[in-house]
Design a protein around this motif. Structure first.
Motif, mmCIF file in Angstrom:
data_model
loop_
_atom_site.group_PDB
_atom_site.id
_atom_site.type_symbol
_atom_site.label_atom_id
_atom_site.label_comp_id
_atom_site.label_asym_id
_atom_site.label_seq_id
_atom_site.Cartn_x
_atom_site.Cartn_y
_atom_site.Cartn_z
ATOM 1 N N ASP A 1 64.550 11.863 45.160
ATOM 2 C CA ASP A 1 63.234 11.129 45.131
ATOM 3 C C ASP A 1 62.116 12.541 45.373
ATOM 4 O OD1 ASP A 1 64.088 8.658 45.633
ATOM 5 O OD2 ASP A 1 64.517 8.937 47.694
ATOM 6 N N LEU B 1 70.611 15.584 60.126
ATOM 7 C CA LEU B 1 69.738 16.470 59.105
ATOM 8 C C LEU B 1 70.633 17.721 58.838
ATOM 9 C CD1 LEU B 1 66.415 16.566 60.970
ATOM 10 C CD2 LEU B 1 66.626 15.765 58.782
ATOM 11 N N ARG C 1 56.600 4.091 62.477
ATOM 12 C CA ARG C 1 57.325 4.721 61.370
ATOM 13 C C ARG C 1 58.731 4.705 61.865
ATOM 14 N NH1 ARG C 1 55.732 10.399 59.293
ATOM 15 N NH2 ARG C 1 56.808 10.986 60.834
ATOM 16 N N ARG D 1 69.716 8.715 57.269
ATOM 17 C CA ARG D 1 68.710 8.615 58.143
ATOM 18 C C ARG D 1 67.713 7.860 57.917
ATOM 19 N NH1 ARG D 1 69.342 14.082 55.950
ATOM 20 N NH2 ARG D 1 67.736 14.016 54.257
ATOM 21 N N ASN D 2 67.466 7.343 56.568
ATOM 22 C CA ASN D 2 66.261 6.450 56.417
ATOM 23 C C ASN D 2 66.780 4.857 56.758
ATOM 24 O OD1 ASN D 2 65.710 4.053 53.654
ATOM 25 N ND2 ASN D 2 64.261 5.460 54.551
ATOM 26 N N PHE E 1 62.976 8.838 63.214
ATOM 27 C CA PHE E 1 62.724 10.263 64.195
ATOM 28 C C PHE E 1 61.214 10.230 64.563
ATOM 29 C CE2 PHE E 1 65.657 11.765 61.089
ATOM 30 C CZ PHE E 1 66.352 12.732 61.859
ATOM 31 N N MET F 1 63.310 3.701 44.949
ATOM 32 C CA MET F 1 61.967 3.910 45.142
ATOM 33 C C MET F 1 61.107 3.559 44.045
ATOM 34 S SD MET F 1 60.227 7.639 46.222
ATOM 35 C CE MET F 1 58.524 8.006 46.490
ATOM 36 N N ALA G 1 70.925 11.036 53.579
ATOM 37 C CA ALA G 1 69.520 10.944 53.379
ATOM 38 C C ALA G 1 69.381 9.314 53.599
ATOM 39 C CB ALA G 1 69.065 11.063 51.873
ATOM 40 N N HIS G 2 70.381 8.632 53.134
ATOM 41 C CA HIS G 2 70.227 6.960 53.146
ATOM 42 C C HIS G 2 70.587 6.809 54.827
ATOM 43 C CE1 HIS G 2 69.741 6.365 48.837
ATOM 44 N NE2 HIS G 2 71.065 6.789 48.811
ATOM 45 N N LYS H 1 74.760 14.893 50.936
ATOM 46 C CA LYS H 1 73.598 15.052 51.285
ATOM 47 C C LYS H 1 72.799 13.679 50.844
ATOM 48 C CE LYS H 1 72.160 19.868 50.335
ATOM 49 N NZ LYS H 1 71.489 20.736 49.517
ATOM 50 N N VAL H 2 73.138 13.075 49.784
ATOM 51 C CA VAL H 2 72.496 11.800 49.272
ATOM 52 C C VAL H 2 72.749 11.025 50.418
ATOM 53 C CG1 VAL H 2 72.339 9.806 47.456
ATOM 54 C CG2 VAL H 2 72.449 12.407 46.986
ATOM 55 N N PRO I 1 65.748 20.400 54.829
ATOM 56 C CA PRO I 1 64.714 19.653 55.588
ATOM 57 C C PRO I 1 64.348 20.320 57.227
ATOM 58 C CG PRO I 1 66.954 18.400 55.412
ATOM 59 C CD PRO I 1 66.838 19.233 54.417
ATOM 60 N N ILE I 2 65.578 20.631 57.710
ATOM 61 C CA ILE I 2 65.370 21.349 59.193
ATOM 62 C C ILE I 2 64.237 22.549 58.996
ATOM 63 C CG2 ILE I 2 66.324 22.492 61.051
ATOM 64 C CD1 ILE I 2 68.907 21.260 60.234
ATOM 65 N N ILE J 1 59.492 2.634 51.467
ATOM 66 C CA ILE J 1 59.470 3.172 50.125
ATOM 67 C C ILE J 1 60.728 3.699 49.638
ATOM 68 C CG2 ILE J 1 58.291 4.653 48.500
ATOM 69 C CD1 ILE J 1 55.768 4.239 50.098
ATOM 70 N N TYR J 2 61.124 4.703 50.637
ATOM 71 C CA TYR J 2 62.447 5.284 50.000
ATOM 72 C C TYR J 2 63.715 4.222 50.298
ATOM 73 C CZ TYR J 2 59.848 9.428 50.115
ATOM 74 O OH TYR J 2 58.892 10.227 49.665
ATOM 75 N N ALA K 1 63.248 1.313 48.979
ATOM 76 C CA ALA K 1 63.308 0.263 47.891
ATOM 77 C C ALA K 1 62.938 -1.022 48.278
ATOM 78 C CB ALA K 1 64.321 0.283 46.888
ATOM 79 N N ALA L 1 63.344 14.029 56.198
ATOM 80 C CA ALA L 1 63.834 13.584 57.492
ATOM 81 C C ALA L 1 63.604 11.846 57.540
ATOM 82 C CB ALA L 1 62.931 13.929 58.510
ATOM 83 N N ILE L 2 62.941 11.143 57.008
ATOM 84 C CA ILE L 2 62.782 9.709 56.991
ATOM 85 C C ILE L 2 63.450 9.159 55.865
ATOM 86 C CG2 ILE L 2 60.570 9.871 58.564
ATOM 87 C CD1 ILE L 2 59.216 8.793 55.817
ATOM 88 N N GLY L 3 64.162 9.934 55.113
ATOM 89 C CA GLY L 3 65.176 9.216 54.146
ATOM 90 C C GLY L 3 64.856 9.652 52.955
ATOM 91 N N ALA L 4 64.164 10.499 52.079
ATOM 92 C CA ALA L 4 63.955 10.777 50.924
ATOM 93 C C ALA L 4 65.132 11.477 50.448
ATOM 94 C CB ALA L 4 62.534 11.626 50.605
ATOM 95 N N THR L 5 65.626 11.306 49.310
ATOM 96 C CA THR L 5 66.769 12.173 49.053
ATOM 97 C C THR L 5 66.225 13.406 48.040
ATOM 98 O OG1 THR L 5 67.011 10.681 46.931
ATOM 99 C CG2 THR L 5 68.471 10.306 48.863
ATOM 100 N N LEU M 1 56.209 4.592 54.710
ATOM 101 C CA LEU M 1 56.916 5.468 54.018
ATOM 102 C C LEU M 1 58.401 5.410 54.071
ATOM 103 C CD1 LEU M 1 55.623 7.663 52.552
ATOM 104 C CD2 LEU M 1 56.074 9.244 54.480
ATOM 105 N N PRO M 2 59.341 5.029 55.099
ATOM 106 C CA PRO M 2 60.445 4.933 55.075
ATOM 107 C C PRO M 2 61.059 3.525 54.264
ATOM 108 C CG PRO M 2 59.922 5.319 57.482
ATOM 109 C CD PRO M 2 58.830 4.894 56.443
#
Lengths: 270, 407
Positions: B327, A72, A172, A99-100, A105, B1, A96-97, A92-93, B400-401, A127-128, A130, B320-324, A124-125
């Motif tokens: 997104d 994070l 999750r 983390r996904n 978490f 997505m 995010a990947h 950042k992108v 996000p934090i 969905i992100y 794909a 946190a779970i991966g949304a950019t 949910l994870p």
């Protein structure tokens, strides 16, 4: 397609089975007037299949450490290699990947989406990342079964007890088969019996080989881990193997069954 | 997505606060509805003007005697005696862009039938049978005067429907004898009703007789007041006008520096002018209505900002779970677009309904083109994107934090 954007970094300084390799990590928050030195050179290795409890007083740097481990946040200085990928330099992108796909978490406050079923929360994870609908459903179903919530997939968080909500959150976290399970005070909002039940799930998952890192300030919860790391003033003060480990499966029968409806709800589910 | 998943998330988020979403949509509904209804009113009026102009006759040009500037004195058309029937014959003979022409000579007078008498407001018009073709004004009963009746200045008359109603009541006028300025005229035909002109005049309150009869027996003149000309096509009207002007200047032997002693009015020009003013009116009404659409858009922006603040924690979880960032931005943008699009579609219905009511209750013609509907749909999507962009950007930029810590 998102996988492609994660740079294929060469294997850097990783022994076999090394999931986390952190070296000389500093984190400095620049608040304008003053600079807060939250981490002052943290080096840590976590091997595959470990169960680490992170402890320490507030302000000791454990939250900052967890944010960096969870991708994070990025270290100000030093390197962090997660499963062979140097994540301290990613944008950042890409974070995010990471983390996904690589991090699951679990939060103190469960952090489920309200008015969204257990199933959809778990999906949910996916969905992100794909993942096609059919596989998404299958994965979510498998994760829910694994935490013992089969049959409750269409319940809303408000219809579930605290322990059950935390199990949804764990499902999750597991759905994308991450490298590490990262739990921040997972039992902070739960009564003691439910806390042990959650520890039971963590220990089961750990037995199956899932690397787990858990922040807690309760020593009796930390005792369910295999290793304890204590933070103080931005540094690691103590890193030791838990001497007499508690096993949740053995502790549970000794606990008085809780009088509240929570117990009867859990009873129905079994 | 995938898109379906985002759309589901957006719809659920909107359904969570039904009243709020509904009120936000109301802004767009009113905006789009107002634009549709106002444009409908404008276009309806425009079409009515167009059909009235077409009603006057297709591809019509009118040559009027007079309006010449003679030594600084502008004289009325009646005072100019230079436009004669030979001019008309020359026009039909020589102007290639002209299909047909009919003379016109007016006089006023009382008409009498038995104990009824009446002065038609449209007067007594002397002409030939071509007039009814040129003005697209067919004979309903009987017939118009033939060539021999024109040649011998026969006492025959064709009546407009108003005159028939006033003078004959229920009686059949054909074959009856009326008196105009004490001369007996045989009624040989009745025209179809043409209704009111665009100036509100009753066009059917009129009597037609051969132009020769007016010239020789009723008015005692040798010239014409008007020539109605039909061009071969809509495009040819300008050419016909030019040809007529050149021909008549030549025939009237006007010098280079002399003004015309006639005037050619092209109804296509009039139609164009009317269309132009109609378009301006439509634009004006539409742009006034657009203001409410913009207000509706601001409503969306407002609600989206509130929503982003309320859902800070949700945004944190998603990240946190991966949304950019993209997104998250897409999610909020789609919510805004869904709001405005649903509002737009309901607004189109409201616009159709209200323009229906306007044409029923106020008897004002309305016309809604499919183009207006398509434009309205795209415009409301555009409003959603425009006003949703900033809130969505704000959501995507959250740390996000911080967002996870937000209570």
């Amino acid at each position: 397609m998102a996988t492609a954007s994660i740079p294929a970094t060469p294997e850097v300084n990783t022994r076999r089975g090394n999931v986390i390799h952190m070296e000389g990590v500093h984190k400095i928050y620049d608040l304008g007037e003053q600079k807060v030195h939250a981490l002052r050179g943290v080096s840590l290795d976590v091997n595959k299949g470990e169960f680490v409890a992170i402890m320490g007083a507030s302000g000791g740097g454990k939250s900052t450490f967890m944010n960096i481990v969870g991708c994070l946040d990025r270290p100000s200085k030093g390197s962090y290699i997660l499963e062979g990928t140097d994540v301290s330099t990613l944008n950042k992108v890409d974070l995010a990947h990471i983390r996904n796909r690589r991090i699951g978490f679990v939060f103190q406050g469960f952090n489920l989406l309200a008015r969204t079923t257990a199933m959809e929360n778990v999906e949910l994870p996916c969905i992100y990342s794909a993942i096609p609908t059919k596989e998404r459903h299958e994965r979510a179903m498998r994760a829910l079964t694994r935490v013992g919530l089969k049959g409750r997939e269409h319940h809303f968080p408000s219809q579930l007890s605290g322990g059950q909500q935390q199990r949804v959150a764990i499902a999750r976290a597991l759905v994308n088969s991450p490298a590490i399970l990262l739990a921040d005070e997972p039992t902070g909002n739960l009564d003691s019996r439910t806390s042990v039940e959650i520890m039971d799930i963590f220990q089961d998952l750990n037995e199956e080989g899932i690397t787990t890192i858990m922040v807690t300030h309760e020593p009796d919860i930390a005792a369910y881990a295999k290793r304890t790391v204590i933070f103080k003033d931005g540094r690691i003060r103590l890193d030791q193997v838990v001497p007499s480990r508690s096993i949740a499966r053995e502790v549970l029968p000794t606990l008085p069954s809780v009088e509240s409806e929570l117990a009867s709800q859990d009873g129905e589910q079994e | 997505m995938d898109f379906v998943a985002i759309l589901r998330i957006a719809l659920r988020a909107l359904a969570r606060n039904k009243l709020r979403s509904g009120l936000t949509m109301l802004g767009i509904i009113i905006g789009v509805g107002a634009v549709i209804a106002m444009v409908g009113v404008g276009q309806g009026a425009n079409q009515q003007v167009q059909s009235q102009i077409a009603n006057m006759g297709t591809n019509l040009l009118v040559v009027q005697a007079g309006s010449a500037n003679m030594g600084g004195v502008r004289t009325g058309s009646s005072a100019v005696k230079t436009l004669i029937v030979d001019d008309m014959n020359a026009i039909t003979r020589e102007c290639t862009a002209v299909k047909e022409a009919a003379p016109g000579v007016q006089t006023r007078g009382q008409i009498i039938y038995q104990n009824q008498n009446w002065a038609p407001s449209g007067g007594i018009t002397g002409t030939t049978s071509e007039y009814f073709d040129v003005r697209s004004w067919p004979i309903k009963e009987g017939e118009s005067f033939d060539k021999s009746e024109v040649d011998r200045a026969a006492n025959v008359a064709v009546l407009g429907t108003t005159v028939v109603d006033v003078m004959f009541g229920g009686e059949d006028p054909l074959g009856k004898t009326i008196r105009i300025k004490n001369l007996p005229f045989k009624v040989i035909g009745v025209t179809v009703s043409k209704g009111q002109s665009s100036f509100g005049q009753d066009q059917d309150d009129i009597v037609f007789v051969p132009y020769t009869t007016v010239q020789k027996k009723l008015a005692g003149i040798t010239w014409l007041q008007t020539i109605h000309v039909q061009a071969i096509s809509q495009e040819a009207t300008a050419l016909a006008q030019q040809q007529i002007e050149t021909l008549l200047r030549e025939r009237h032997r006007l010098r280079q520096d002399e003004d015309n002693d006639f005037m050619v009015r092209n109804l296509a020009d009039v139609a164009q002018l009317a269309e132009e003013s109609g378009r301006v009116m439509t634009l004006l009404l539409g742009s006034i209505a657009s203001v409410s659409l913009i207000v509706g858009g601001i409503g969306i922006m407002n609600i989206m900002l509130v929503s982003v603040t309320e859902r800070t924690r949700e945004i944190g979880i998603r990240m946190a779970i991966g949304a950019t960032e993209s997104d998250v931005q897409r999610q909020f943008l789609i919510e805004a677009v869904v709001l405005s699009l649903i509002g737009g579609i309901l607004g189109i219905m409201a616009g159709l309904a209200s323009s229906g009511i306007i044409s029923k209750v106020l008897r004002w013609p309305t016309s809604i083109s499919p183009v207006a509907i398509v434009v309205a749909v795209f415009f409301s999507i555009g409003v959603g994107i425009f006003f949703g962009f900033y809130p969505a950007r704000k959501a995507a930029r959250l740390d996000p934090i911080e967002a996870l810590r937000y209570e």
